[in-house]
Design a protein around this motif. Sequence first.
Motif, PDB file in Angstrom:
ATOM      1  N   SER A  84      -2.021  -9.660   1.100  1.00  0.00           N
ATOM      2  CA  SER A  84      -3.143  -9.348   0.204  1.00  0.00           C
ATOM      3  C   SER A  84      -2.945  -7.977  -0.444  1.00  0.00           C
ATOM      4  CB  SER A  84      -4.482  -9.397   0.956  1.00  0.00           C
ATOM      5  OG  SER A  84      -4.644  -8.276   1.795  1.00  0.00           O
ATOM      6  N   ARG A  88      -2.695  -7.074  -4.369  1.00  0.00           N
ATOM      7  CA  ARG A  88      -3.536  -6.041  -4.968  1.00  0.00           C
ATOM      8  C   ARG A  88      -2.709  -5.057  -5.782  1.00  0.00           C
ATOM      9  NH1 ARG A  88      -5.620  -2.803  -0.579  1.00  0.00           N
ATOM     10  NH2 ARG A  88      -3.656  -1.729  -0.834  1.00  0.00           N
ATOM     11  N   GLN A 173      -8.447 -11.578  -7.841  1.00  0.00           N
ATOM     12  CA  GLN A 173      -8.724 -12.874  -7.210  1.00  0.00           C
ATOM     13  C   GLN A 173      -7.750 -13.210  -6.086  1.00  0.00           C
ATOM     14  OE1 GLN A 173     -11.053 -15.298  -7.303  1.00  0.00           O
ATOM     15  NE2 GLN A 173     -12.293 -13.983  -8.601  1.00  0.00           N
ATOM     16  N   GLU A 175      -5.908 -11.292  -4.105  1.00  0.00           N
ATOM     17  CA  GLU A 175      -6.168 -10.490  -2.909  1.00  0.00           C
ATOM     18  C   GLU A 175      -7.394 -11.014  -2.168  1.00  0.00           C
ATOM     19  OE1 GLU A 175      -7.251  -5.931  -1.523  1.00  0.00           O
ATOM     20  OE2 GLU A 175      -7.422  -6.471  -3.634  1.00  0.00           O
ATOM     21  N   ARG A 176      -8.482 -11.262  -2.898  1.00  0.00           N
ATOM     22  CA  ARG A 176      -9.719 -11.716  -2.256  1.00  0.00           C
ATOM     23  C   ARG A 176      -9.553 -13.094  -1.624  1.00  0.00           C
ATOM     24  NH1 ARG A 176     -12.195  -9.699  -7.050  1.00  0.00           N
ATOM     25  NH2 ARG A 176     -12.891 -11.772  -7.617  1.00  0.00           N
ATOM     26  N   GLN A 177      -8.842 -13.988  -2.278  1.00  0.00           N
ATOM     27  CA  GLN A 177      -8.660 -15.340  -1.737  1.00  0.00           C
ATOM     28  C   GLN A 177      -7.786 -15.327  -0.485  1.00  0.00           C
ATOM     29  OE1 GLN A 177     -10.516 -17.892  -2.722  1.00  0.00           O
ATOM     30  NE2 GLN A 177     -11.432 -16.423  -4.130  1.00  0.00           N
TER      31      GLN A 177
END
Length: 191
Positions: A84, A88, A173, A175-177
């Motif tokens: 992640s 980022r 998106q 990174e968050r997923q």
Amino acid sequence: MEIAQAAVLAKGFAATSIEEVIAEAGITKSGFFYHFRDKNELAREMLRRYVAENDRIFDEIFGRARELNDDPLQAFLLGLKLLSELARDLPGGHPGCLIASICYQERLFDRDIHETNANSVKAWNARFLGYIEEIVAVYPPRDPVNLEDVANMLSCIFDGSIIMSKALKDPAQMERQILAYRSYIKLLFSN
């Protein structure tokens, strides 16, 4: 190869011409055809290069995580965290997925490229399944799940988050997923 890949990821394989790649690379047409028989061979080599680079990244990230923690669950969670962070730190977000580009324009490619594409996805899914199976040997899942589906979910998250990032113009998106998947794994295998 980098010039061709950037063009394909930006606008698709069909819209990328050999002439455009030649002009950008500063080579002659005969120079191009010395290296590649045709556009399909260029796609095949781009795909092999893309898969090898992703394999190297996965080996590095998950190998490093395993060096830092012997516990399979903690090592996988750490690997997802490192992945992640890599997502980022990509300037402007992930450039795109060559695997998806080939799927979206499947009629442009020969059987060998389709097989290479499918085998690449299968290999990544098998890699992730191996990590999940190591975890299950120590931590049984809290809910009954199909382990292949849990492993394949990570591949879906990669490609889905690339598409979502581009559609929403939101590079965060991916990174968050990945972090959401990490939370799911943590909950699924917690005691």
